[in-house]
Enzyme design. Structure first.
Site, mmCIF file in Angstrom:
data_model
loop_
_atom_site.group_PDB
_atom_site.id
_atom_site.type_symbol
_atom_site.label_atom_id
_atom_site.label_comp_id
_atom_site.label_asym_id
_atom_site.label_seq_id
_atom_site.Cartn_x
_atom_site.Cartn_y
_atom_site.Cartn_z
ATOM 1 N N SER A 236 0.827 -1.143 -0.057
ATOM 2 C CA SER A 236 0.084 -0.060 0.074
ATOM 3 C C SER A 236 0.890 1.360 -0.154
ATOM 4 C CB SER A 236 -0.906 -0.103 1.070
ATOM 5 O OG SER A 236 -0.094 0.173 2.391
ATOM 6 N N GLU A 257 6.612 -0.060 -5.169
ATOM 7 C CA GLU A 257 5.554 -0.413 -6.028
ATOM 8 C C GLU A 257 4.320 -0.420 -5.178
ATOM 9 O OE1 GLU A 257 2.676 -1.905 -7.775
ATOM 10 O OE2 GLU A 257 3.892 -3.875 -8.077
#
Ligand code: UN1
Length: 502
Positions: A236, A257
């Site tokens: 997240s 990412e």
């Protein structure tokens, strides 16, 4: 056969002994039924420290192994993964709830990146650069970087590790893997598969790849250690906000990412039947639990009635169920917290004037499994929950009439991972792909936002974190670059014409 005994069978075929699967304090749960499928022993912070020290030692040797030879290990890993594909894919389904086709597809993604990395092991090219000084040569050399910490999420429990591990290994770096707490079994299985490749390879250093199942304190140990040269973290945006600054504070390198809030734009000239299929897969596939899942859809007024009622019917009729017992296309949410987050987002969407189709819990399996019908929400505007990533199958659909305005709305969210346009109009397509078009790391035409191939660089901008993994030249993040200037003359001309005669 219970899922627990099926898990034991799969794990044993993959190379993890049954006694590693019981008696530990870490419960592993299958989202298919909510059943406990194993109780493993987690690693602790002392194990993490030992793993980092061992990886540092392994680096000393591995960096001196010629890159094509390092590629041979990854080639063997690809072979072992081919042999293990059915079992590992099935285990992904058991542990992450994916359909058999998506479970197998994830292992295929691992095989693909291995093939890519093997080729790369002979192509870690540096440039030869023109120098302004006579009798000189300038070039750049790419060297191994150091131990790489890989932190992965539950939704791609094995492929994202493979993207990182295959590249890190050919680039000369040991790997320490902290898998999601929700999917440690697939990680242990990958460790066993890799163990077979290492045994065939022969002379690899000890502790070249280590797996640390357990809690967030293990990830934190990787993040804080100056001996972990690169932290590649998937998860997240909230997680990335913690990891990024901590790694930066010690001048470490990170590949982040993070979240996506991926959108599609459907233009008047779009092929509606194909668009419907692309949106259905992009938004409902993997039960909406990909970072690349399509979460927003802007539909032009002229095509809204030709597309959206059909999409609503597809949402009402798509098969939801246990994908190992039925041929359901939509499996379970990972857990109750994911289901509750989905309901909260839908409530907020209603409060913001949205019309919700679907989204209710399906009466499938025991109470401890969370199956939900995907939700399509017609929204009057891009407000409230539409601006956030909710990791569940919710697609917010909005109308548009002006192309420039929709481009602006498209980019007006925090995340910048993936995007799509559906059009046969050359001008719209090129504008979407231009500097004033999509601001995402991935911009597609006439396909959905998810399901990227490994050959391209994968990642996104803004709150997605800016990292790139997988194909193209993403390997450069796993190496350090040295610029070398060599004087083969008997003179010492200085750059920029500087004179310093003594
Ligand atoms: C992720 O969800 O973290 O492009 C990765 C895709 C997959 C990878 C997703 N190849 O959807």
């Amino acid at each position: 056969m219970t899922l627990r005994s099926e898990t034991e069978c799969l794990m044993s075929r993959l190379g993890v002994a049954a006694d590693a699967l019981s008696g530990g304090s870490m419960a592993c749960v299958s989202p298919l039924t909510g059943e406990r499928i194993a109780d493993i022993s987690p690693a602790g912070v002392a194990d993490a420290a030992a793993a980092i020290a061992a990886a540092k030692a392994a680096f000393g040797d591995w960096r001196m192994v010629p890159a094509p030879r390092r590629g041979e290990l990854v080639r063997l890993l690809g072979e072992e993964l081919r042999a293990a594909k059915d079992d590992l894919g099935r285990l992904v389904s058991v542990e992450a709830g994916k359909s058999p086709s998506e479970g197998a597809g994830e292992v295929q993604e691992m095989i693909d990146i291995c093939d890519f990395a093997v080729g790369l092991s002979r192509q870690l090219y540096g440039l030869t650069i023109a120098t302004e000084r006579p009798g000189h040569r300038m070039m750049e050399t790419w060297h191994p970087l150091g131990p790489v910490g890989v932190i992965t999420a539950f939704n791609f429990p094995v492929a994202v590790w493979a993207w990182n591990a295959a590249l890190a290994l050919v680039c000369g770096n040991p790997v320490i893997w902290k898998p999601s707490e929700k999917t440690p079994l697939t990680a242990l299985a990958c460790g066993a598969v890799l163990g077979r490749a290492l045994a065939r390879f022969g002379a690899a250093p000890e502790a070249l790849v280590q797996v640390l199942p357990g809690g967030p304190e293990l990830g934190n140990a990787l993040v804080e250690s100056p001996d972990v040269a690169l932290v590649s973290a998937t998860g997240s945006t909230r997680m990335g906000r913690i990891v990024g600054p901590k790694v930066a504070a010690r001048f470490g390198r990170s590949i982040l990412e993070l979240g996506g809030n991926n959108a599609g734009i459907v233009c008047p000239s779009a092929d509606t039947a194909m668009t419907l299929r692309a949106v259905a897969f992009g938004a409902m596939g993997t039960a909406g639990q990909r970072c690349t899942t399509m979460r927003r859809l802007f539909v032009h007024d002229d095509i809204y009635d030709a597309l959206v009622p059909g999409l609503i019917r597809a949402y009402a009729s798509v098969s939801v169920g246990n994908p190992l017992e039925t041929d359901a296309l939509v499996g379970p949410l990972i857990d109750g917290a994911a289901y509750r987050a989905m309901q909260e987002a839908l409530e907020a969407a209603r409060a913001a004037g949205g019309t919700v189709h679907g989204g209710t819990r399906e009466d499938i399996g025991p109470d401890s499994a969370y199956y939900a019908r995907p939700a399509l929400v017609e929204m009057p505007a891009q407000t409230g929950p539409v601006l956030e990533e909710t990791f569940a199958p919710i697609l917010y659909v909005m109308r548009y009439s002006d192309f420039d305005a929709v481009l602006e709305a498209h980019n007006a969210v925090g995340a910048g991972l993936s995007s799509s346009i559906f059009t046969t109009d050359l001008r719209e397509m090129e504008l979407f792909l231009s500097a004033r078009g999509s601001d995402c790391g991935i911009a597609n035409v006439n396909i959905g936002t998810s399901g990227a191939e490994i050959g391209g660089a994968f990642g996104g901008e803004k709150e997605t974190g800016g990292g790139r993994e997988s194909g193209s030249d993403a390997w450069k993040s796993y190496m350090r670059r040295a610029t070398n200037t060599i004087n083969y003359s008997r003179e010492l001309p200085l750059a920029q014409g500087v004179v310093f005669d003594i």
